[in-house]
Design an enzyme around this catalytic site. Structure first.
Site, PDB file in Angstrom:
ATOM      1  N   SER A 234       0.851  -1.188   0.000  1.00 29.79           N
ATOM      2  CA  SER A 234       0.000   0.000   0.000  1.00 29.79           C
ATOM      3  C   SER A 234       0.884   1.233   0.000  1.00 29.79           C
ATOM      4  O   SER A 234       2.098   1.160  -0.016  1.00 29.79           O
ATOM      5  CB  SER A 234      -0.909   0.000   1.228  1.00 29.79           C
ATOM      6  N   LYS A 235       0.213   2.348   0.029  1.00 29.13           N
ATOM      7  CA  LYS A 235       0.843   3.659  -0.032  1.00 29.13           C
ATOM      8  C   LYS A 235       1.977   3.824   0.995  1.00 29.13           C
ATOM      9  O   LYS A 235       2.982   4.466   0.707  1.00 29.13           O
ATOM     10  CB  LYS A 235      -0.282   4.663   0.252  1.00 29.13           C
TER      11      LYS A 235
END
Ligand code: GLU
Length: 462
Positions: A234-235
């Site tokens: 994820s980010k």
């Protein structure tokens, strides 16, 4: 892979509901590599049937990401939504044969049915002529649907556990698993390579294909990508989309190399490979089963190696494009020559060469760390030496500064770090002699003089 039939046909089928993320980029790359390795074709299909979340901007962003990655396609982009008539025709065919039927059951009816039939039993519907009822596919009670996965081997899903699942809404607009199966069949796709988050969809797609009498493609479900902490990517693991990788200054060839190694050939995920070599060696059947780790530090390292090994002309072109500057500018070319060994990403280039184009901005932390009471006289002596050195090239500059080291009886860093801070503002730059030479005599002397002055002023203040 394909011993009996003609050249394989693969497809990359992104849903345009956002930017192309790293996982999607790897899926695109693996399809592209497999198609190229096998001399097959790659079809780009845009799965835009979710009309609310699919936007033209998202489509453009995905195409832009693929173009930047230099992953081209042979057919498409084909909009899935534009094939609605084909989907409707298949729906009609299945309803006519009785393989699909309208069923008025609502969610709560399905639940009630399941409560009465024991755990794990798939819902079985009741045909109705009621207009506006959803259309379900009839799923057999017996047997199993087997996904023969090129990576995981055969996986068997008992049919009895699958509902007669909805393939079209009451208004006859079709659902995702139905559209995908029809499109794959009608586009002649031989190999479906996609993320293993789709594995649970595959039996449904196989049931649709069987009902329509189509030969199924082969499937390869790619293991998920995780971050170095073992959690789903994820980010927070750094760059998340392809555009972010581009803006962070990575090279497409390095990104392709690194993404290729995520799940394939993972014995060593830092092996430098040209794209031609990847095409030659890649086989989707060699992809591993375990989740692969995306580690931006490794990508950065690999990118640095690509940056160093690029021919200078290519390097200049890449830097100029990233900085939006003229590749023919002699100052930029000179700067590229001295920075090529040093920067790991294109984004790191400007902080290392900006001093050649703009007045330096003093990094006060570096100044305090590097500038000592004896730095002023040393810098003044260095300026004297540099004032007359000819030619003003790295070798002559090094030779001219050596006696200053001897005179003050200091090690190299004691002199060169203050010079570096004086001329670049900070303590990190390309090689000091190259930096001085590239900056030129006039600016070097000006900046060194300014530093001497500041040091003298500070000394009188004390
Ligand atoms: N459209 C799906 C997605 O973006 C992929 C479907 C497929 O590859 O079958 O996740």
């Amino acid at each position: 892979m394909n011993m009996t039939s003609e050249n394989p046909r693969l497809r990359f089928a992104p849903s345009p509901t956002g930017a192309l993320h790293i996982g999607g980029a790897r899926t695109a790359l693996y399809n592209w590599l497999e198609a190229h390795h096998e001399g097959g074709a790659l079809v780009l299909r845009i799965e835009d049937t979710d009309r609310e979340r699919s936007t033209a901007e998202n489509v453009e962003q995905i195409l832009d990401a693929l173009r930047w990655l230099e992953l081209d396609w042979d057919e498409g982009p084909i909009s899935q939504a534009s094939r609605a008539e084909r989907h409707a025709a298949a729906l009609k065919q299945l309803r006519a044969s009785g393989a699909a039927f309208r069923d008025a059951a609502a969610g709560k009816d399905v639940e009630a049915w399941k409560a009465g039939h024991g755990a794990g039993r798939g819902y079985r519907g009741t045909p109705t002529e009621e207009a506006g009822a959803a259309v379900r596919l009839r799923v057999p009670d017996e047997g199993a649907t087997v996904v023969v996965d090129l990576i995981r081997g055969p996986i068997s899903f008992p049919n009895a556990s699958y509902d007669d699942f909805v393939i079209a809404r009451g208004d006859d607009t079709v659902l995702y698993n139905f559209a995908v199966a029809i499109d794959d069949a009608e586009m002649g796709i031989t190999d479906v390579v996609r993320g293993d988050d789709h594995l649970s969809n595959t039996p449904k797609q196989l049931l649709v294909l069987a009902a329509l009498g189509h030969e199924p493609p082969r499937y390869a479900h790619l293991p998920l990508l995780h971050g170095p902490d073992g959690k789903k990517l994820s980010k927070r693991h750094g760059a998340a989309s392809v555009q972010e990788l581009r803006d962070a200054g990575y090279l497409p060839a390095a990104v392709r190399n690194y993404l290729a190694l995520l799940g394939w050939g993972t014995d060593d995920d830092t092996t430098l490979m040209s794209t031609a070599e990847l095409v030659r060696r890649f086989r989707v059947t060699d992809v591993g089963k375990a989740a692969a780790i995306f580690d931006e530090k490794k990508l950065r390292w690999l990118n640095g190696r690509f940056m160093r090994e690029m021919p200078l002309e290519e390097y200049i072109a890449a830097v100029a494009a990233h900085l939006d500057r003229d590749p023919a500018d002699p100052a930029l070319r000179a700067a590229c020559e001295i920075v090529q060994e040093k920067a790991q990403t294109l984004e790191e280039v400007w902080p290392l060469i900006g001093f050649l184009f703009e007045p330096p901005v003093a990094d006060e932390v570096a100044w305090r760390k590097v500038m000592k009471p004896d730095s002023g006289p040393m810098l003044a002596a260095a300026a004297d030496a540099l004032a007359s050195v000819e030619p003003f090239d790295p070798e002559a500059i090094e030779a001219a500064l050596a006696p200053v080291l001897d005179r003050f009886e200091v090690k190299a860093g004691k002199l060169y770090q203050p010079i570096r801070v004086a001329i670049t503002g900070g303590s990190v730059s390309p090689g000091i002699f190259e930096s001085i030479s590239a900056l030129g005599r006039e600016k070097t002397l000006e900046r060194v003089a300014a530093a001497v002055e500041r040091l003298a002023a500070a000394a009188t203040d004390e």
